[in-house]
Design a protein around this motif. Structure first.
Motif, PDB file in Angstrom:
ATOM      1  N   MET A   1      20.567  12.421  30.476  1.00 28.03           N
ATOM      2  CA  MET A   1      19.626  12.092  29.305  1.00 28.03           C
ATOM      3  C   MET A   1      18.096  12.264  30.033  1.00 28.03           C
ATOM      4  SD  MET A   1      19.418   8.132  28.131  1.00 28.03           S
ATOM      5  CE  MET A   1      18.425   7.617  26.698  1.00 28.03           C
ATOM      6  N   ALA A   2      17.429  12.645  29.061  1.00 29.33           N
ATOM      7  CA  ALA A   2      15.950  12.785  29.356  1.00 29.33           C
ATOM      8  C   ALA A   2      14.988  11.468  29.497  1.00 29.33           C
ATOM      9  CB  ALA A   2      15.576  13.737  28.260  1.00 29.33           C
ATOM     10  N   THR A   3      14.196  11.572  30.426  1.00 32.63           N
ATOM     11  CA  THR A   3      13.323  10.345  30.399  1.00 32.63           C
ATOM     12  C   THR A   3      11.960  10.491  29.568  1.00 32.63           C
ATOM     13  OG1 THR A   3      12.122  11.402  32.345  1.00 32.63           O
ATOM     14  CG2 THR A   3      14.026   9.947  32.824  1.00 32.63           C
ATOM     15  N   ASN A   4      11.742  11.865  28.995  1.00 34.75           N
ATOM     16  CA  ASN A   4      10.598  12.012  28.467  1.00 34.75           C
ATOM     17  C   ASN A   4      10.837  13.282  27.306  1.00 34.75           C
ATOM     18  OD1 ASN A   4       9.860  14.402  29.623  1.00 34.75           O
ATOM     19  ND2 ASN A   4       9.641  13.280  31.416  1.00 34.75           N
ATOM     20  N   ASP A   5      10.083  13.534  26.345  1.00 39.35           N
ATOM     21  CA  ASP A   5      10.225  14.523  25.505  1.00 39.35           C
ATOM     22  C   ASP A   5       9.260  15.491  25.627  1.00 39.35           C
ATOM     23  OD1 ASP A   5       7.577  13.394  24.470  1.00 39.35           O
ATOM     24  OD2 ASP A   5       8.242  13.363  22.462  1.00 39.35           O
ATOM     25  N   ILE A   6       8.650  15.852  26.797  1.00 41.08           N
ATOM     26  CA  ILE A   6       7.902  16.877  27.021  1.00 41.08           C
ATOM     27  C   ILE A   6       8.389  18.091  27.052  1.00 41.08           C
ATOM     28  CG2 ILE A   6       8.397  17.033  29.484  1.00 41.08           C
ATOM     29  CD1 ILE A   6       5.264  17.464  30.173  1.00 41.08           C
ATOM     30  N   THR A   7       7.763  19.317  26.325  1.00 43.06           N
ATOM     31  CA  THR A   7       8.186  20.498  25.735  1.00 43.06           C
ATOM     32  C   THR A   7       8.209  21.684  27.200  1.00 43.06           C
ATOM     33  OG1 THR A   7       6.347  21.460  25.256  1.00 43.06           O
ATOM     34  CG2 THR A   7       7.650  20.175  23.408  1.00 43.06           C
ATOM     35  N   GLU A   8       8.851  22.571  27.115  1.00 45.19           N
ATOM     36  CA  GLU A   8       8.760  23.432  28.072  1.00 45.19           C
ATOM     37  C   GLU A   8       7.257  24.224  28.527  1.00 45.19           C
ATOM     38  OE1 GLU A   8      10.797  27.556  29.784  1.00 45.19           O
ATOM     39  OE2 GLU A   8      11.725  26.534  28.230  1.00 45.19           O
ATOM     40  N   ALA A   9       6.715  24.285  27.082  1.00 42.01           N
ATOM     41  CA  ALA A   9       5.205  24.848  27.113  1.00 42.01           C
ATOM     42  C   ALA A   9       4.289  23.886  27.872  1.00 42.01           C
ATOM     43  CB  ALA A   9       4.939  25.079  25.698  1.00 42.01           C
ATOM     44  N   GLU A  10       4.618  22.598  27.424  1.00 41.66           N
ATOM     45  CA  GLU A  10       3.661  21.484  28.150  1.00 41.66           C
ATOM     46  C   GLU A  10       4.006  21.429  29.459  1.00 41.66           C
ATOM     47  OE1 GLU A  10       2.944  18.318  24.588  1.00 41.66           O
ATOM     48  OE2 GLU A  10       5.081  18.128  25.739  1.00 41.66           O
ATOM     49  N   VAL A  11       5.200  21.324  30.054  1.00 39.89           N
ATOM     50  CA  VAL A  11       5.349  21.247  31.627  1.00 39.89           C
ATOM     51  C   VAL A  11       4.408  22.122  32.331  1.00 39.89           C
ATOM     52  CG1 VAL A  11       6.921  21.767  33.531  1.00 39.89           C
ATOM     53  CG2 VAL A  11       7.783  20.686  31.382  1.00 39.89           C
ATOM     54  N   PHE A  12       4.182  23.483  32.006  1.00 34.08           N
ATOM     55  CA  PHE A  12       3.543  24.350  32.746  1.00 34.08           C
ATOM     56  C   PHE A  12       1.825  24.141  32.494  1.00 34.08           C
ATOM     57  CE2 PHE A  12       7.601  25.788  32.955  1.00 34.08           C
ATOM     58  CZ  PHE A  12       7.725  25.816  34.084  1.00 34.08           C
ATOM     59  N   GLY A  13       1.365  23.317  31.724  1.00 27.74           N
ATOM     60  CA  GLY A  13      -0.131  23.317  31.172  1.00 27.74           C
ATOM     61  C   GLY A  13      -0.513  21.801  31.485  1.00 27.74           C
ATOM     62  N   PRO A  14      -1.747  21.588  31.116  1.00 28.14           N
ATOM     63  CA  PRO A  14      -2.439  20.478  31.372  1.00 28.14           C
ATOM     64  C   PRO A  14      -1.643  19.058  31.220  1.00 28.14           C
ATOM     65  CG  PRO A  14      -3.812  21.655  30.120  1.00 28.14           C
ATOM     66  CD  PRO A  14      -2.567  22.477  30.026  1.00 28.14           C
ATOM     67  N   VAL A  15      -0.668  18.979  30.052  1.00 24.05           N
ATOM     68  CA  VAL A  15      -0.165  17.882  29.905  1.00 24.05           C
ATOM     69  C   VAL A  15       0.886  17.602  31.155  1.00 24.05           C
ATOM     70  CG1 VAL A  15       1.793  16.828  28.374  1.00 24.05           C
ATOM     71  CG2 VAL A  15      -0.363  17.993  27.443  1.00 24.05           C
ATOM     72  N   GLY A  16       1.548  18.906  31.443  1.00 29.54           N
ATOM     73  CA  GLY A  16       2.586  18.774  32.682  1.00 29.54           C
ATOM     74  C   GLY A  16       1.840  18.193  33.946  1.00 29.54           C
ATOM     75  N   TYR A  17       0.773  18.812  34.283  1.00 28.63           N
ATOM     76  CA  TYR A  17       0.145  18.241  35.340  1.00 28.63           C
ATOM     77  C   TYR A  17      -0.478  16.768  35.431  1.00 28.63           C
ATOM     78  CZ  TYR A  17      -2.937  18.547  39.318  1.00 28.63           C
ATOM     79  OH  TYR A  17      -3.675  18.142  40.524  1.00 28.63           O
ATOM     80  N   ILE A  18      -0.957  16.497  34.137  1.00 27.80           N
ATOM     81  CA  ILE A  18      -1.451  15.278  33.947  1.00 27.80           C
ATOM     82  C   ILE A  18      -0.377  13.998  34.077  1.00 27.80           C
ATOM     83  CG2 ILE A  18      -2.746  13.585  32.796  1.00 27.80           C
ATOM     84  CD1 ILE A  18      -4.487  15.918  31.528  1.00 27.80           C
ATOM     85  N   SER A  19       0.793  14.458  33.429  1.00 27.62           N
ATOM     86  CA  SER A  19       1.817  13.507  33.513  1.00 27.62           C
ATOM     87  C   SER A  19       2.451  13.325  34.872  1.00 27.62           C
ATOM     88  CB  SER A  19       2.914  13.949  32.515  1.00 27.62           C
ATOM     89  OG  SER A  19       3.578  15.146  32.689  1.00 27.62           O
ATOM     90  N   VAL A  20       2.375  14.321  35.622  1.00 25.21           N
ATOM     91  CA  VAL A  20       2.943  14.688  37.143  1.00 25.21           C
ATOM     92  C   VAL A  20       2.003  13.611  37.871  1.00 25.21           C
ATOM     93  CG1 VAL A  20       3.285  15.616  39.094  1.00 25.21           C
ATOM     94  CG2 VAL A  20       4.445  16.547  36.979  1.00 25.21           C
ATOM     95  N   CYS A  21       0.840  13.797  37.818  1.00 26.50           N
ATOM     96  CA  CYS A  21      -0.223  12.963  38.412  1.00 26.50           C
ATOM     97  C   CYS A  21       0.154  11.320  38.081  1.00 26.50           C
ATOM     98  CB  CYS A  21      -1.660  13.281  38.176  1.00 26.50           C
ATOM     99  SG  CYS A  21      -2.062  14.880  38.746  1.00 26.50           S
ATOM    100  N   LEU A  22       0.116  11.016  36.716  1.00 23.42           N
ATOM    101  CA  LEU A  22       0.163   9.652  36.387  1.00 23.42           C
ATOM    102  C   LEU A  22       1.525   9.118  37.123  1.00 23.42           C
ATOM    103  CD1 LEU A  22      -0.632   9.886  32.663  1.00 23.42           C
ATOM    104  CD2 LEU A  22      -2.114   8.766  34.560  1.00 23.42           C
ATOM    105  N   ALA A  23       2.733   9.885  37.255  1.00 20.70           N
ATOM    106  CA  ALA A  23       4.107   9.689  37.577  1.00 20.70           C
ATOM    107  C   ALA A  23       3.654   9.219  39.096  1.00 20.70           C
ATOM    108  CB  ALA A  23       5.093  10.383  37.260  1.00 20.70           C
ATOM    109  N   HIS A  24       3.291  10.440  39.788  1.00 14.59           N
ATOM    110  CA  HIS A  24       2.998   9.921  41.352  1.00 14.59           C
ATOM    111  C   HIS A  24       2.211   8.629  41.700  1.00 14.59           C
ATOM    112  CE1 HIS A  24       4.791  13.654  42.627  1.00 14.59           C
ATOM    113  NE2 HIS A  24       4.293  13.655  43.749  1.00 14.59           N
ATOM    114  N   ILE A  25       1.042   8.388  41.150  1.00 10.18           N
ATOM    115  CA  ILE A  25       0.317   7.072  41.008  1.00 10.18           C
ATOM    116  C   ILE A  25       1.085   6.028  40.921  1.00 10.18           C
ATOM    117  CG2 ILE A  25      -1.557   5.879  40.013  1.00 10.18           C
ATOM    118  CD1 ILE A  25      -2.897   8.691  39.595  1.00 10.18           C
ATOM    119  N   ARG A  26       1.906   6.148  40.051  1.00 10.67           N
ATOM    120  CA  ARG A  26       2.910   4.902  39.571  1.00 10.67           C
ATOM    121  C   ARG A  26       3.898   4.675  40.595  1.00 10.67           C
ATOM    122  NH1 ARG A  26       7.983   5.575  37.653  1.00 10.67           N
ATOM    123  NH2 ARG A  26       7.410   7.532  36.636  1.00 10.67           N
ATOM    124  N   GLY A  27       4.482   5.861  41.265  1.00 13.56           N
ATOM    125  CA  GLY A  27       5.267   5.904  42.392  1.00 13.56           C
ATOM    126  C   GLY A  27       4.690   5.418  43.657  1.00 13.56           C
ATOM    127  N   GLY A  28       3.452   4.927  43.680  1.00 15.55           N
ATOM    128  CA  GLY A  28       2.665   4.879  44.941  1.00 15.55           C
ATOM    129  C   GLY A  28       2.277   5.893  45.746  1.00 15.55           C
TER     130      GLY A  28
END
Length: 72
Positions: A1-28
């Motif tokens: 089951m997917a945890t989000n609806d990010i598209t393949e195109a978004e993963v490799f662009g600004p949306v992907g990078y920013i969302s990974v940064c936010l997740a890392h911050i949330r994870g401490g």
């Protein structure tokens, strides 16, 4: 089951990078520890939504100065 609806195109662009940064911050974790392609914490739907909004604002050219922070 997917945890989000990010598209393949978004993963490799600004949306992907920013969302990974936010997740890392949330994870401490520091965003300095991000190795793109090796994600320790998957972004949530909320983080993807926030990343989309951030990427949209950046693309529109809105910076701190326009937001009224006094920066130029």
């Amino acid at each position: 089951m997917a945890t989000n609806d990010i598209t393949e195109a978004e993963v490799f662009g600004p949306v992907g990078y920013i969302s990974v940064c936010l997740a890392h911050i949330r994870g401490g974790r520091s965003i300095e520890d991000i190795e793109y392609g090796c994600i320790a914490v998957a972004p949530t739907q909320t983080e993807v939504d926030q990343a989309r909004r951030m990427a949209e604002v950046i693309a529109e050219g809105y910076g701190c100065a326009r937001a009224g922070s006094g920066a130029s």
